[in-house]
Design a protein around this motif. Structure first.
Motif, mmCIF file in Angstrom:
data_model
loop_
_atom_site.group_PDB
_atom_site.id
_atom_site.type_symbol
_atom_site.label_atom_id
_atom_site.label_comp_id
_atom_site.label_asym_id
_atom_site.label_seq_id
_atom_site.Cartn_x
_atom_site.Cartn_y
_atom_site.Cartn_z
ATOM 1 N N LEU A 119 0.820 -1.214 0.000
ATOM 2 C CA LEU A 119 0.000 0.000 0.000
ATOM 3 C C LEU A 119 0.851 1.259 0.000
ATOM 4 C CD1 LEU A 119 -2.652 -1.099 2.655
ATOM 5 C CD2 LEU A 119 -3.140 -0.615 0.241
ATOM 6 N N ASP A 120 0.315 2.317 -0.540
ATOM 7 C CA ASP A 120 0.952 3.625 -0.460
ATOM 8 C C ASP A 120 1.013 4.046 1.009
ATOM 9 O OD1 ASP A 120 2.059 6.037 -1.120
ATOM 10 O OD2 ASP A 120 0.201 6.945 -1.835
ATOM 11 N N GLY A 121 2.188 4.386 1.475
ATOM 12 C CA GLY A 121 2.368 4.709 2.889
ATOM 13 C C GLY A 121 3.011 3.588 3.667
ATOM 14 N N SER A 122 3.300 2.459 2.993
ATOM 15 C CA SER A 122 4.044 1.360 3.606
ATOM 16 C C SER A 122 5.451 1.396 3.036
ATOM 17 C CB SER A 122 3.372 0.025 3.298
ATOM 18 O OG SER A 122 4.170 -1.061 3.735
ATOM 19 N N TYR A 123 6.453 1.547 3.910
ATOM 20 C CA TYR A 123 7.817 1.799 3.461
ATOM 21 C C TYR A 123 8.795 0.795 4.075
ATOM 22 C CZ TYR A 123 5.545 6.358 2.809
ATOM 23 O OH TYR A 123 4.679 7.363 2.472
ATOM 24 N N GLY A 124 9.854 0.530 3.330
ATOM 25 C CA GLY A 124 10.974 -0.207 3.887
ATOM 26 C C GLY A 124 11.887 0.731 4.647
ATOM 27 N N ALA A 125 12.328 0.317 5.823
ATOM 28 C CA ALA A 125 13.196 1.177 6.633
ATOM 29 C C ALA A 125 14.495 1.499 5.907
ATOM 30 C CB ALA A 125 13.488 0.497 7.969
ATOM 31 N N ALA A 126 15.035 0.537 5.145
ATOM 32 C CA ALA A 126 16.303 0.779 4.453
ATOM 33 C C ALA A 126 16.182 1.936 3.470
ATOM 34 C CB ALA A 126 16.753 -0.488 3.731
ATOM 35 N N ASP A 127 15.033 2.049 2.812
ATOM 36 C CA ASP A 127 14.831 3.162 1.879
ATOM 37 C C ASP A 127 14.788 4.492 2.620
ATOM 38 O OD1 ASP A 127 14.693 1.406 -0.278
ATOM 39 O OD2 ASP A 127 12.516 1.197 -0.126
ATOM 40 N N PHE A 128 14.134 4.510 3.772
ATOM 41 C CA PHE A 128 14.064 5.739 4.562
ATOM 42 C C PHE A 128 15.444 6.123 5.079
ATOM 43 C CE2 PHE A 128 12.797 7.845 8.734
ATOM 44 C CZ PHE A 128 12.416 9.038 8.140
ATOM 45 N N VAL A 129 16.200 5.133 5.558
ATOM 46 C CA VAL A 129 17.565 5.396 6.034
ATOM 47 C C VAL A 129 18.407 5.984 4.906
ATOM 48 C CG1 VAL A 129 19.682 4.328 6.889
ATOM 49 C CG2 VAL A 129 17.471 3.657 7.858
ATOM 50 N N SER A 130 18.299 5.415 3.703
ATOM 51 C CA SER A 130 19.068 5.935 2.570
ATOM 52 C C SER A 130 18.710 7.386 2.294
ATOM 53 C CB SER A 130 18.812 5.084 1.324
ATOM 54 O OG SER A 130 19.338 3.784 1.474
ATOM 55 N N TRP A 131 17.417 7.721 2.445
ATOM 56 C CA TRP A 131 17.015 9.110 2.210
ATOM 57 C C TRP A 131 17.626 10.037 3.247
ATOM 58 C CZ3 TRP A 131 13.828 12.293 5.341
ATOM 59 C CH2 TRP A 131 13.597 13.573 4.788
ATOM 60 N N TYR A 132 17.448 9.730 4.534
ATOM 61 C CA TYR A 132 17.931 10.701 5.527
ATOM 62 C C TYR A 132 19.448 10.688 5.657
ATOM 63 C CZ TYR A 132 17.792 7.126 9.397
ATOM 64 O OH TYR A 132 17.963 6.040 10.230
ATOM 65 N N ASP A 133 20.114 9.666 5.134
ATOM 66 C CA ASP A 133 21.580 9.660 5.132
ATOM 67 C C ASP A 133 22.168 10.230 3.846
ATOM 68 O OD1 ASP A 133 22.446 8.837 7.623
ATOM 69 O OD2 ASP A 133 22.291 6.710 7.170
ATOM 70 N N GLY A 134 21.326 10.728 2.951
ATOM 71 C CA GLY A 134 21.836 11.409 1.765
ATOM 72 C C GLY A 134 22.454 10.492 0.729
ATOM 73 N N HIS A 135 21.880 9.308 0.540
ATOM 74 C CA HIS A 135 22.380 8.396 -0.490
ATOM 75 C C HIS A 135 22.135 9.025 -1.861
ATOM 76 C CE1 HIS A 135 22.941 4.820 -2.921
ATOM 77 N NE2 HIS A 135 23.304 4.128 -1.860
ATOM 78 N N PRO A 136 23.128 9.024 -2.745
ATOM 79 C CA PRO A 136 22.968 9.734 -4.024
ATOM 80 C C PRO A 136 22.008 9.077 -4.998
ATOM 81 C CG PRO A 136 25.071 8.572 -3.970
ATOM 82 C CD PRO A 136 24.499 8.478 -2.584
ATOM 83 N N ASP A 137 21.663 7.811 -4.797
ATOM 84 C CA ASP A 137 20.869 7.083 -5.782
ATOM 85 C C ASP A 137 19.401 6.938 -5.404
ATOM 86 O OD1 ASP A 137 23.245 6.784 -7.168
ATOM 87 O OD2 ASP A 137 23.665 4.817 -6.298
#
Length: 454
Positions: A119-137
């Motif tokens: 569902l929209d609004g269900s996220y993987g934690a690894a994706d969120f971590v990559s976002w707040y850690d500034g992953h370039p990809d």
């Protein structure tokens, strides 16, 4: 062999650097000597430390200082922005090196097989971590419009996600978070974060330090239901056997018996609640259903058949990381690891895939703390050197250090170096100084390559 042993290490995170350190500390480093090239698909080194650890963990990020000392050694070269297998294949590595150690870690989310995870609004934690850690990809923005949020998991990543969601943007500004992350967090509407653990306090995989840090924020009220404080014989045995477990359980107990305060954001730690379905309406998350569990006497739990629907509008799954399959290497899809024996990669028939080794999470799975990878590295390196002493390494056809450089240039690879990292490091620190911060992380890959002199 009169020349130094040529070793390639794929992955320049802690596991790869610890393997390099173990090689440099071995007897082989003196005679015949070792020559090590680390290949990293990101333009910058340090892997999990840079892109997997929450930015408000300066003590953990202090590990970088120790890794720096290893990478400063003249026997080591760093090649960043080099991807396996697109820029270097396994055949290439075997041509240029006597042995290859894969230390590629785990960056994806382990699947959670319950209804509604798509569902929209269900996220993987690894994706969120990559976002707040500034992953370039990954995308530069993140939807943060839910006021009530669920985090599924009882490990340190779950705590990191809960803490980042519950802290204010201004609390996190002194860290190295990039401008796009700070801007996103300023619009964060989360006020209640509910962390769900399937088992009890004695089985939680939090580290004591990370758990206590959750309560250090002046804006976060940590709440534990006293009914969730429960132990059986197996749980009591775990506490007696481990100071770590006892400290975690004691901290949770103390939170359960204290009065609830009035801090503006609340993090609820729920134990004995097993997620069974992400609820939805119109394609979006509208809640979470859990089943109450109970201890069975051994420290494990069983379902009770009692269900609760929780009013949340976003769900983050922090149920573990999962490694990417590596082409030309065997892979166990259940464990998400490369089959091995003490670090020696095993072919389908059980024989050693000559000259090929693994260490870190791709070897043992994403469990334990960063420091635990030292033991992995020591075991793998010991096997590699034993194979060398026995004459079991195939030997590189083109071991000259310049050969791999020529190959990368022929392939048009814009690789970065250790000197380039020091340039990028200085640039990020300069950006931080201008804002009264230690560092501002550069996110865009092209910008990273430019300031690294790729």
């Amino acid at each position: 062999m009169s020349r130094p042993i040529r070793i390639a290490i794929v992955g320049a995170g802690p596991a790869g650097v610890y393997a390099a350190d173990a090689l440099l500390k071995s007897d082989a480093a003196a005679e015949p000597g070792v020559s090590i090239d680390l290949f990293e698909r990101m333009p910058a080194p340090f892997g999990l430390i840079r892109y997997g650890v929450a930015p408000d963990h300066p003590r953990i990020k202090g590990i970088v200082t120790a890794l720096h000392k290893v990478l400063d050694k003249p026997q080591i070269r760093l090649f960043g922005n080099v991807d396996y297998p697109n820029d270097l294949t396994l055949d290439d590595l075997h041509r240029f090196y006597d042995a290859t150690v894969f230390a590629t870690g785990a960056t994806a989310d382990r699947a959670l097989d319950i209804p509604g995870v798509g569902l929209d609004g269900s996220y993987g934690a690894a994706d969120f971590v990559s976002w707040y850690d500034g992953h370039p990809d990954v995308p530069r923005t993140w939807p943060l419009d839910a006021e009530k949020v669920a985090v599924l998991g009882a490990g340190n990543v779950a705590l990191d996600v809960a803490r980042i969601l519950a802290k204010t943007a201004e609390e996190l500004l002194p860290t190295e978070i990039p401008p796009n992350v700070h801007a996103g967090l300023r619009g964060n509407r989360a006020r209640e974060v509910h962390v769900f653990a399937r088992r009890g306090p004695a089985q939680a995989k939090f580290s004591p330090m990370e758990l206590r840090e959750l309560d250090h924020s002046p804006n976060i009220e940590v709440i534990v239901d006293p009914e969730d404080i429960e132990y059986d014989e197996g749980s009591a045995a775990e506490r007696r056997a481990s100071k770590h477990v006892d400290m975690v359980a004691s901290t949770i107990e103390n939170w359960a018996i204290r009065d609830v305060g009035d801090r503006r954001h609340r993090v609820h730690l729920h134990f004995f609640e097993s997620p069974v379905e992400v609820l939805g309406a119109d394609g979006r998350v509208s809640g979470l259903r859990t089943e109450r569990t109970e201890l069975d006497g051994t420290g494990n739990v069983r379902g009770t058949g009692r269900f609760t629907d929780w009013d949340v509008r976003a769900v983050y799954r922090a149920v573990g990381y999962y490694s990417d399959e590596l082409p030309k290497l065997p892979f166990d899809p259940i464990s998400g690891t490369v089959p091995h024996r003490s670090g020696r990669v095993l072919a389908a028939d059980g024989s050693h895939q000559t000259g090929t080794y693994v260490t870190g999470w791709i070897k043992r799975g994403p469990v334990g703390l960063i420091g635990h990878t030292k033991g992995d590295a020591n075991e793998t390196v010991a096997c590699l050197l034993a194979d060398h002493a026995a004459g079991d390494l195939p030997g590189a056809a083109a071991p000259e250090p310049d050969a791999v450089v020529a190959h990368l240039r022929d392939q048009g690879v814009r690789y970065t170096t250790w000197a380039g990292w020091n340039q990028l490091d200085a640039h990020e620190r300069d950006l931080g100084t201008a804002e009264g911060r230690e560092r501002v992380k550069v996110v865009d890959r092209e910008d990273m390559l430019h300031h690294s002199g790729a």
